[in-house]
Design an enzyme around this catalytic site. Structure first.
Site, PDB file in Angstrom:
ATOM      1  N   ARG A 165     -12.243  12.110 -17.205  1.00  0.00           N
ATOM      2  CA  ARG A 165     -11.736  10.745 -17.355  1.00  0.00           C
ATOM      3  C   ARG A 165     -10.233  10.729 -17.631  1.00  0.00           C
ATOM      4  NH1 ARG A 165     -14.557   6.452 -21.344  1.00  0.00           N
ATOM      5  NH2 ARG A 165     -14.246   8.151 -22.785  1.00  0.00           N
ATOM      6  N   GLN A 184       4.108  -0.155 -11.070  1.00  0.00           N
ATOM      7  CA  GLN A 184       3.854  -1.514 -10.586  1.00  0.00           C
ATOM      8  C   GLN A 184       4.145  -2.559 -11.660  1.00  0.00           C
ATOM      9  OE1 GLN A 184      -0.058  -1.504  -8.760  1.00  0.00           O
ATOM     10  NE2 GLN A 184       0.649  -0.222  -7.064  1.00  0.00           N
ATOM     11  N   SER A 218     -18.495  -1.690  -3.449  1.00  0.00           N
ATOM     12  CA  SER A 218     -18.505  -3.147  -3.244  1.00  0.00           C
ATOM     13  C   SER A 218     -17.123  -3.614  -2.787  1.00  0.00           C
ATOM     14  CB  SER A 218     -18.852  -3.865  -4.551  1.00  0.00           C
ATOM     15  OG  SER A 218     -20.025  -3.359  -5.108  1.00  0.00           O
ATOM     16  N   GLY A 226      -5.470   1.581  -6.888  1.00  0.00           N
ATOM     17  CA  GLY A 226      -5.570   2.455  -8.059  1.00  0.00           C
ATOM     18  C   GLY A 226      -6.071   3.810  -7.606  1.00  0.00           C
ATOM     19  N   HIS A 272     -15.716  -3.522 -17.945  1.00  0.00           N
ATOM     20  CA  HIS A 272     -16.252  -3.495 -16.584  1.00  0.00           C
ATOM     21  C   HIS A 272     -16.716  -2.064 -16.301  1.00  0.00           C
ATOM     22  CE1 HIS A 272     -16.883  -4.172 -12.372  1.00  0.00           C
ATOM     23  NE2 HIS A 272     -15.940  -3.310 -12.036  1.00  0.00           N
ATOM     24  N   ASP A 291     -19.210  -8.870 -12.149  1.00  0.00           N
ATOM     25  CA  ASP A 291     -20.413  -8.646 -12.957  1.00  0.00           C
ATOM     26  C   ASP A 291     -21.089  -9.975 -13.306  1.00  0.00           C
ATOM     27  OD1 ASP A 291     -19.705  -5.760 -13.272  1.00  0.00           O
ATOM     28  OD2 ASP A 291     -18.034  -6.626 -14.369  1.00  0.00           O
ATOM     29  N   ASP A 311       0.852  -1.184   0.000  1.00  0.00           N
ATOM     30  CA  ASP A 311       0.000   0.000   0.000  1.00  0.00           C
ATOM     31  C   ASP A 311       0.890   1.237   0.000  1.00  0.00           C
ATOM     32  OD1 ASP A 311      -2.390   1.636   0.134  1.00  0.00           O
ATOM     33  OD2 ASP A 311      -3.381  -0.119   1.016  1.00  0.00           O
ATOM     34  N   ASN A 349     -10.423   0.109 -10.933  1.00  0.00           N
ATOM     35  CA  ASN A 349     -11.045   0.717 -12.110  1.00  0.00           C
ATOM     36  C   ASN A 349     -10.252   1.909 -12.632  1.00  0.00           C
ATOM     37  OD1 ASN A 349     -13.291  -1.005 -12.334  1.00  0.00           O
ATOM     38  ND2 ASN A 349     -14.269   0.025 -10.606  1.00  0.00           N
TER      39      ASN A 349
END
Length: 333
Positions: free
Chosen positions: A99, A113, A243, A90, A188, A160, A43, A132
């Protein structure tokens, strides 16, 4: 004879999903009840205290399969000799962010990474990107880790897939274990296409198609698709948090089937590097139906695609191509 431990990396390990995921791995849910593991947890420095707290809890749980813990903020140490990498960390999109801004942040994270995995991980490392935008983060990672086989870099659409199974099971009032072979096509994101045209229900009288058993095309082509596409947002609205439990469980399902194999006659959804199957653009990470055997996945071929489904595949592929272009513009800057 006892198996050698498998080294499993979880990035973003002190976060919500990481906190739910690491005990599942340590308990054998990901790799099986007889597979020892060594957990590598990474982390960022501001989360180091929380990360050490997670390490303490893992020690306190006394998991028999857990043979070691590496908890670090150093990416090289985290990636050293890992066999499986679950990329949960992320940069999330925040209110008001464009975006491209999010993509730019994630390009820098995944570049670092990927380079560490390339240099320090086991040569046959299997990579699952959860953070994401998962498909495009996986593509970025692939770009910066060219020696890792493209087949070994995947992203999570099993969440999903499992959501779709759950919706069908609830609608038909059957156990979710009796529903199989739904498909998540594409990204996704809310452009994904949950497809039940090849899904079946297993019962005492054999298999029956989901579409004929539900017998409501309006629901299957409308509300069902929207519920699966928007489920993440619905959970955030209900919990005020994204989630975590379901994402962690789905990540375990993804890796377990990839490593140990899918049951005979069952296929699952994985985001993988497109080879142009089903006339989708090559060179993107796209979710397909796959079967897994001997540690490898292969795309299920020859499934019929009707006109309604084709339109959905084209739309989600177009979004992924656009995301790729944005990501590559960030890389070149």
């Amino acid at each position: 004879m006892a198996k050698d431990p498998v080294r499993v990396l979880v990035t973003g390990a002190a976060g919500q999903i990481g906190y739910a995921l690491v005990p599942m791995i340590a308990r054998g849910i990901m790799l099986g009840p007889d597979q020892p593991v060594i957990l590598h947890m990474l982390d960022i420095p501001p989360a180091v205290e929380s990360l050490n707290g997670v390490k303490m809890e893992l020690q306190d749980a006394a998991f028999p399969l857990l043979k070691g813990i590496v908890a670090t903020t150093d990416v090289a140490e985290a990636c050293k000799d890992v066999n499986i990498a679950v990329m949960v960390g992320g940069f999330p999109r925040k209110e008001g962010m464009e975006r491209k801004d999010v993509m730019s942040k994630n390009v820098s994270i995944y570049k670092a990474q990927a380079s560490a995995l390339e240099q320090y991980a086991a040569k046959d490392v299997k990579v699952l990107v959860v953070a994401n935008p998962a498909n495009t983060n996986a593509l970025i990672l692939k770009e910066f880790a060219p020696s890792i086989p493209e087949k070994n870099i995947t992203c999570l659409t099993r969440l999903d897939h499992n959501r779709a199974l759950g919706q069908i099971a609830e609608r038909l009032e059957v156990p979710v274990s009796s529903v199989k072979n739904v498909i998540i096509w594409g990204n996704h994101s809310s452009s994904q296409y949950p497809d039940v045209n090849h899904a079946v229900i297993e019962g005492p009288d054999g298999e029956k198609s989901v579409r004929s058993t539900v017998s409501d095309d309006a629901w299957l082509n409308g509300e069902f698709i929207k519920v699966v596409q928007q489920r993440g947002a619905a959970i955030i609205k209900a919990r005020k948090l994204s989630s975590a439990l379901s994402a962690a469980s789905s990540a375990c399902d993804h890796i377990r089937d990839w490593v140990l194999g899918t049951p005979e006659g069952t296929f699952v959804s994985m985001g993988v590097y497109s080879d142009g199957s089903y006339n989708t653009p090559p060179g993107i990470i796209f979710s397909y139906p796959v079967i897994c055997k001997n540690g490898d996945w292969s795309i299920v071929q020859g499934l019929s695609i009707d006109e309604f489904s084709r339109e959905k595949l084209v739309a989600t592929a177009a979004e992924l191509v656009e995301e790729k272009e944005v990501a590559y513009s960030c890389i070149s800057e």
